[in-house]
Design an enzyme around this catalytic site. Structure first.
Site, PDB file in Angstrom:
ATOM      1  N   GLY A  51       5.392   0.030  25.500  1.00 50.10           N
ATOM      2  CA  GLY A  51       5.431   1.441  25.856  1.00 50.10           C
ATOM      3  C   GLY A  51       6.323   1.572  27.070  1.00 50.10           C
ATOM      4  O   GLY A  51       7.150   0.710  27.312  1.00 50.10           O
ATOM      5  N   SER A  52       6.158   2.639  27.838  1.00 51.06           N
ATOM      6  CA  SER A  52       6.935   2.765  29.069  1.00 51.06           C
ATOM      7  C   SER A  52       6.778   4.153  29.646  1.00 51.06           C
ATOM      8  O   SER A  52       6.448   5.109  28.935  1.00 51.06           O
ATOM      9  CB  SER A  52       8.439   2.521  28.856  1.00 51.06           C
ATOM     10  N   ASN A  53       7.076   4.268  30.939  1.00 46.51           N
ATOM     11  CA  ASN A  53       7.366   5.542  31.580  1.00 46.51           C
ATOM     12  C   ASN A  53       8.753   5.427  32.195  1.00 46.51           C
ATOM     13  O   ASN A  53       9.153   4.356  32.642  1.00 46.51           O
ATOM     14  CB  ASN A  53       6.398   5.860  32.725  1.00 46.51           C
TER      15      ASN A  53
END
Length: 807
Positions: free
Chosen positions: A244-246
């Site tokens: 995932g990631s931001n």
């Protein structure tokens, strides 16, 4: 002794510096580091084992990268090359489970059948022969060639000390083709790589089950209805995903100096072949970039140069689609298109197995792609009349390294946009960028099957009419040629969307993505109008997206932002669900008659102490937060018992998507049970209800317990941490996935950007390395590393060490 070594190191570096070079430009031509006709590079190590690699051209740069990656991660890399050679069953046994870093295969045998099939078909060789821009450039091929030579040279000169692979026969030299195959595996990770078990188990009726292959999830699936939707959602969900990631970029109008700022926070596995590895790569006058690369990659994946910084987040675009085949009644391996018979292509694949006979299986391929028997839990039975083939456009895309290389050479966000337009190589990610001129940029430029909403309406099968609106998975009628995907005029390959179709937003005060669709990249400037295959609009956002939008919009509104603000955001460890639900939970807990709740086993549990702990929790997941662990265990149990539609009293409102839904439905069946179960679980493990989180969320490195902050996806934590729960071992005793290569980057108008970076799990997986846990300890303390980008900063490092890598 240190001063003598430093004098020697500086003398060695001085050989690299040309008298005619600008003050902050390293010179590295062959005269300064001769290699007797072979490849070579100079690697300057600074604090925390970060290599700054200087070479005269791309083959030599690849050599330096391969050498330096091997020095830090030889066992992890070697294990991956075993996977790509299709030899896991030979060395580790057919039934063992691979680390799933290069595919979703549930067993070594399934993995081997898939990757051996790729090798036997010459898939990657064909892609390498495609001329650029449809295929990889000569520059990327040079990097691959150099990387393999550097890896091999390191192996030839060093004894492997890491106990994970020391003395193992499977640690072998590699070829540039092996490096390219690794790039291919990463490209199809969201498509064919996600359904490996379905590909290797597919068999025509009457052929019997494919022994030795099994579904990673098993269970009966459905070919229509809610069961199909749930199965697809589970397969592609970010909840519990190991990736995932931001990422957020701020426009200059929101920053203290009028220049852009970027904070990247990718969430990737902490072990195995999808770890990041950090470096700086320099070819004087040609290339100078710093950042994190996925292991085995030949270009910086996420990073910055002197003018622009970029990060990626895993996108919501549905990277594959299905074609439902109509079969010839007389032959289930022949399918019909416009009434014309087409025989499937048979690929017989044989895999050697440790302590057993070789295993042979037939894989079946069509004009659309391989036949599949399942997508996760969704069963796709091959009958006498119907079969399903999966289309993965990234199976003919080997351009990601060119995209990354062009990023490294960009001079602003417009250069990032040109790279995406010209190379079209990103398989499953969004891009977020900021530059020194103050621009912000977001684009969901990824390689997607060209499924327009109109095509789906015209050509969807009954299964597709169920799955496409809810998940973006199209199931098209494979018996009709007018249901082909077609080609956009600006697309580099048929069957994908061209750059003009990509959701993009430039120069908003902020652009942010936390693995939801492009819709609320900026909550004040929603992006709409894209086909469903890209992602949804006007639907509930994840808790992490909601929390992130609250945080970054407030930061942008406050303005005058600096790197300190970015670092504070990264380590704030706010739990958005705690803000939404902790007070309601504590109140409902106190209202339970006698403070008693009934557990799943029917036992009455006194939860009155839990009411006080949750009520006084500070709503963060810092290492010292008391009540965080109790609420975490309660929330996981509650969301497992209560459907999302019943969880909140105020439902989702598309006109107020960041603040809704809200107000916990404490009357939902399962609320009190989840509370009782969480209390019982912790008490049984002798974990105090008010224990600080870091005492029970930790990793052990070199015998030392290191407390880890952060929290799970379901709590909406920016600083995502997914731990391996074992109450008897003390709680979350290892991080499986979460924050990985962190970077906070700003610009000051000079040649040397301001950057703070951190590789959360440290640079090396070798327990004997001094860089096995050093950055992990920084991460535990909420600290980052001041990046050394310019020559004066590199040469000023008190830990400077110079290695001359030669063939």
């Amino acid at each position: 002794m240190r001063n003598r070594w430093r004098t020697f190191a500086l003398a060695g570096v001085a050989l690299l510096i040309s008298a005619a070079a600008p003050p902050d430009t390293p010179a590295a031509d062959a005269r300064h580091h001769p290699s007797a006709g072979g490849l070579s590079a100079v690697i300057r190590y600074t604090e925390y084992g970060i290599p700054h690699i200087v070479a005269e051209d791309y083959p030599n740069l690849g050599f330096g990268e391969g050498w330096a990656q091997a020095a830090d991660q030889v066992c992890t890399l070697a294990d991956g090359f075993v996977t790509l050679r299709g030899e896991r069953s030979r060395h580790f046994g057919a039934d063992a489970v691979p680390d799933q870093s290069l595919s979703s295969a549930a067993t070594n045998l399934s993995s081997d059948l898939f990757f051996t099939g790729v090798r036997r078909a010459g898939t990657v060789e064909k892609l390498l022969r495609q001329p650029a821009p449809a295929g990889p450039s000569r520059t990327v091929k040079d990097l691959m060639r150099g990387w393999a030579a550097g890896y091999n040279a390191w192996l030839s000169r060093h004894r492997v000390e890491d106990p994970a692979c020391a003395g193992k026969s499977w640690v072998r030299p590699v070829t540039s083709l092996d490096v390219a195959r690794r790039a291919f595996a990463l490209a199809v990770l969201g498509g064919q790589g996600r359904v490996v078990d379905g590909i290797t188990a597919a068999a025509p009726p009457g052929a019997g089950p494919a022994a030795g292959t099994r579904s990673a999830r098993g269970g009966a699936g459905a070919t229509a209805g809610k069961g199909a939707v749930d199965a697809v959602r589970e397969l592609f969900s970010q909840d519990g995903s190991d990736m995932g990631s931001n990422a957020v970029a701020f426009k200059g109008s929101t920053t203290a100096n009028g220049r852009g700022l970027l904070l990247g926070n990718p969430h990737y596995p902490w072990s195995g072949g999808r770890r990041f590895w950090q470096s700086q790569v320099t070819i004087p006058g040609e290339l100078n970039a710093s950042g994190g690369s996925l292991l085995g990659s030949v270009a910086v994946s996420i990073g910055h140069n002197a003018k622009v910084a970029w990060s990626h987040t895993v996108a919501t675009g549905m990277t594959l689609n299905l074609h439902q085949l109509t079969l010839d009644p007389a032959d289930p391996t022949t399918y019909l298109v416009d009434g014309v018979r087409h025989r499937m292509t048979r690929r017989l694949v044989t895999v050697p197995v440790k302590d057993g006979p070789d295993v042979s299986r037939t894989q079946w391929w069509t004009r659309y792609g391989p036949v599949v028997s399942s997508l996760g839990q969704l069963q796709l039975p091959w009958t006498g009349g119907t079969a399903y083939a999966v289309n993965d456009p990234n199976a003919v895309n080997l351009r990601a390294a060119d995209t990354a290389l062009r990023f490294s050479k960009a001079t602003g966000v417009d250069g990032i946009a040109r790279s995406l337009r010209d190379t079209q190589g990103l398989p499953w990610t969004n891009t977020v960028a900021a530059d020194a001129a103050g621009h912000s940029y977001y684009s969901q430029s990824q390689v997607l099957p060209r499924i327009t909403d109109d095509l789906d309406r015209r050509c969807s099968t009954a299964l597709g009419r169920t799955t496409y609106p809810s998940t973006g998975l199209a199931v098209l009628d494979g018996a009709r040629s007018d249901c082909a995907l077609g080609r956009d005029a600006d697309a580099l390959q048929p069957g994908i969307f061209g750059p003009s179709a990509m959701p993009t937003l430039k120069d908003a005060p902020y652009v942010e993505n936390s693995n939801d669709s492009a819709w609320l990249t900026n909550a004040d400037h929603p992006i709409t109008g894209y086909p469903r295959v890209f992602g949804s609009t006007a639907t509930p956002r994840s808790q992490r997206t909601r929390g992130a939008l609250q945080d970054v919009s407030a930061m942008a509104a406050r303005g005058a932002l600096t790197l300190d603000d970015l670092q504070r955001q990264q380590f704030a460890n706010r739990a958005p669900v705690g803000d939404l639900a902790a007070a309601d939970t504590a109140r409902a807990c106190r209202d339970l008659p006698g403070g008693i709740a009934t557990g799943s086993d029917g036992t009455a549990v006194d939860v009155s102490a839990a009411c006080r702990v949750i009520g006084s929790w500070d709503r963060t997941v810092r290492t010292g937060s008391t009540g965080a662990l109790l609420f975490d265990r309660f929330w996981r149990g509650l969301t497992a018992k209560v459907p999302a539609a019943n969880l909140w009293r105020t439902p989702f409102d598309p006109a107020d998507p960041v603040r809704t839904p809200h107000t916990l439905n404490t009357a939902a069946p399962g609320f009190a049970t989840a509370l009782a179960d969480a209390v019982t679980e912790l008490r049984t493990a002798k974990i105090p209800l008010n224990a600080p989180l870091g005492a029970h969320q930790f990793v052990v490195r070199g015998g030392k317990r290191i407390p880890i902050a952060g929290g799970t996806e379901g709590l909406g934590i920016w600083n995502k941490t997914e731990g391996r729960w074992d109450a008897a071992a003390g709680g979350y005793h290892e991080v499986t996935t979460g924050s990985s290569y962190l970077q906070a980057v700003g610009f000051n108008g000079g040649r040397c950007p301001d950057a703070r970076v951190l590789l959360t799990y440290s640079q090396s997986s070798d327990p004997g390395s001094p860089h096995y846990r050093d950055q992990t300890e920084l991460y535990s303390a909420g600290r980052m590393v001041r990046a050394r980008f310019c020559e004066r900063d590199i040469l000023a490092s008190p830990e400077l060490r110079v290695v001359r890598a030669r063939q």
